[in-house]
Design a protein around this motif. Structure first.
Motif, short mmCIF file in Angstrom:
data_model
loop_
_atom_site.label_atom_id
_atom_site.label_comp_id
_atom_site.label_asym_id
_atom_site.label_seq_id
_atom_site.Cartn_x
_atom_site.Cartn_y
_atom_site.Cartn_z
N MET A 96 0.55 -1.52 -0.07
CA MET A 96 -0.19 -0.10 0.00
C MET A 96 0.77 0.95 -0.13
N GLU A 97 2.08 1.05 0.87
CA GLU A 97 2.65 2.56 1.26
C GLU A 97 3.65 2.60 -0.59
N GLN A 98 4.10 1.69 -1.46
CA GLN A 98 4.64 1.62 -1.99
C GLN A 98 3.93 2.40 -3.39
N VAL A 99 2.05 1.95 -3.31
CA VAL A 99 1.26 2.56 -4.32
C VAL A 99 1.50 3.71 -4.16
N SER A 100 1.34 4.15 -2.55
CA SER A 100 1.70 5.84 -2.41
C SER A 100 2.94 6.30 -3.31
N THR A 101 3.39 6.52 -2.97
CA THR A 101 4.74 6.32 -3.11
C THR A 101 4.84 6.92 -4.39
N PHE A 102 4.99 5.50 -5.48
CA PHE A 102 4.42 5.79 -6.78
C PHE A 102 3.08 6.92 -7.64
N LEU A 103 1.93 7.14 -6.33
CA LEU A 103 1.21 8.23 -7.19
C LEU A 103 1.65 9.45 -6.52
N THR A 104 2.63 10.67 -5.55
CA THR A 104 3.06 10.93 -5.61
C THR A 104 4.12 10.86 -6.02
N GLN A 105 4.82 10.22 -6.64
CA GLN A 105 5.75 10.09 -8.43
C GLN A 105 5.44 11.27 -9.44
N LYS A 106 3.76 11.13 -9.91
CA LYS A 106 2.89 11.31 -10.81
C LYS A 106 3.41 10.57 -12.09
N ILE A 107 2.79 9.13 -11.45
CA ILE A 107 2.73 7.69 -12.64
C ILE A 107 2.10 8.25 -13.72
N ASP A 108 2.43 7.36 -14.96
CA ASP A 108 1.48 7.50 -16.03
C ASP A 108 0.68 6.44 -16.13
N LEU A 109 1.13 5.36 -15.85
CA LEU A 109 0.04 4.39 -15.33
C LEU A 109 0.77 3.10 -14.13
N LEU A 110 0.03 2.44 -13.43
CA LEU A 110 -0.03 1.12 -12.42
C LEU A 110 -0.78 -0.17 -12.98
N ILE A 111 0.32 -0.99 -12.82
CA ILE A 111 -0.26 -2.70 -12.90
C ILE A 111 0.46 -2.80 -12.19
N ILE A 112 -1.17 -3.82 -11.09
CA ILE A 112 -0.64 -4.15 -10.48
C ILE A 112 -1.17 -5.49 -9.82
N SER A 113 -0.87 -6.52 -8.63
CA SER A 113 -1.88 -7.45 -8.65
C SER A 113 -1.51 -7.96 -6.99
N PRO A 114 -2.48 -7.33 -6.82
CA PRO A 114 -2.61 -7.82 -5.29
C PRO A 114 -2.77 -9.47 -4.54
N ASN A 115 -1.58 -9.40 -3.47
CA ASN A 115 -2.44 -10.79 -2.77
C ASN A 115 -3.69 -10.45 -2.72
N ASP A 116 -4.27 -9.92 -1.64
CA ASP A 116 -5.84 -9.37 -1.09
C ASP A 116 -5.86 -8.13 -1.92
N ALA A 117 -7.16 -8.73 -2.32
CA ALA A 117 -8.22 -7.36 -2.39
C ALA A 117 -8.89 -6.19 -1.72
N THR A 118 -9.43 -6.82 -0.30
CA THR A 118 -9.42 -5.78 0.08
C THR A 118 -8.40 -4.23 0.53
N PRO A 119 -7.50 -4.72 0.91
CA PRO A 119 -6.34 -4.04 1.63
C PRO A 119 -5.26 -2.68 -0.05
N LEU A 120 -5.96 -3.14 -0.98
CA LEU A 120 -5.59 -2.20 -2.16
C LEU A 120 -6.30 -0.88 -2.43
N THR A 121 -7.73 -2.01 -2.24
CA THR A 121 -9.22 -1.08 -2.61
C THR A 121 -9.13 0.38 -3.29
N GLY A 122 -8.59 0.88 -2.09
CA GLY A 122 -8.40 2.63 -1.64
C GLY A 122 -7.49 3.37 -2.31
N VAL A 123 -6.14 2.25 -2.48
CA VAL A 123 -5.60 2.94 -3.33
C VAL A 123 -5.21 2.64 -4.44
#
Length: 190
Positions: free
Chosen positions: A1-28
């Motif tokens: 979750m923290e890694q994704v938040s860090t990427f968002l502050t760096q103004k990324i153009d695309l986010l590719i994610i494969s979550p282990n668990d569905a719920t924790p990353l939903t908000g990010v």
């Protein structure tokens, strides 16, 4: 979750994610999608619809096909089974279990127990042992032969031995030994 938040502050153009668990990353993931960043979710879904695209298998269909195979080939007469699932909060585990239940519906197959094995072999072995021990059923030695006949020998065998001995004592050939020479128990030597 923290890694994704860090990427968002760096103004990324695309986010590719494969979550282990569905719920924790939903908000990010919703936050990234809300900022206009395309989000590709691989293999495992997140809760809600905050992604641009999902790339992965149809896990419900995989489970359904497995259930239909059980129904048609492995347990056509019905039966009791135990079920091991993957990680408790992962969408593939939940969807495959739901599909399997659809596949065996109306077949006489009953899931008597299930456990999560966290996609780990050792954990799966421990869970399987515990489930099988908890849901063990005793089988009869044979549905056709009562116990009293097994203990004393069946009446047919006893009659065959008597006939064999009596024919040999009268000087006649031993029919049992002639038809199956490797089974000479109870027959006198020729």
């Amino acid at each position: 979750m923290e890694q994704v938040s860090t990427f968002l502050t760096q103004k990324i153009d695309l986010l590719i994610i494969s979550p282990n668990d569905a719920t924790p990353l939903t908000g990010v993931v919703k936050k990234a999608y809300g900022q206009g960043i395309p989000v590709l979710v691989l293999d495992r879904k997140v809760d809600g619809d905050g992604d641009t695209s999902f790339i992965g298998a149809d896990n419900v269909d995989i489970g359904r096909q497995a259930g239909q195979f059980f129904k048609a080939h492995l347990l056509p007469q019905g039966g009791k089974i135990v079920q091991l699932k993957g990680l408790a909060g992962s969408t593939p585990a939940k969807e495959r279990a739901d599909g399997f239940a659809e596949g065996i519906a109306g077949s006489g197959i009953t899931i008597v127990g299930s456990a999560d094995a966290d996609w780990l072999r050792d954990e799966a072995q421990q869970q399987a042992d515990a489930l099988l021990k908890a849901h063990r059923t005793r089988r009869r030695s044979s549905p056709r032969t009562p116990r009293w006949q097994k203990a004393r020998g069946s009446p047919r065998r006893t009659r065959a031995r008597r006939r064999c001995r009596s024919s040999a004592s009268r000087g006649g050939p031993c029919r049992r030994a002639a038809s199956k020479p490797w089974r000479r128990s109870g027959c006198p030597p020729r």
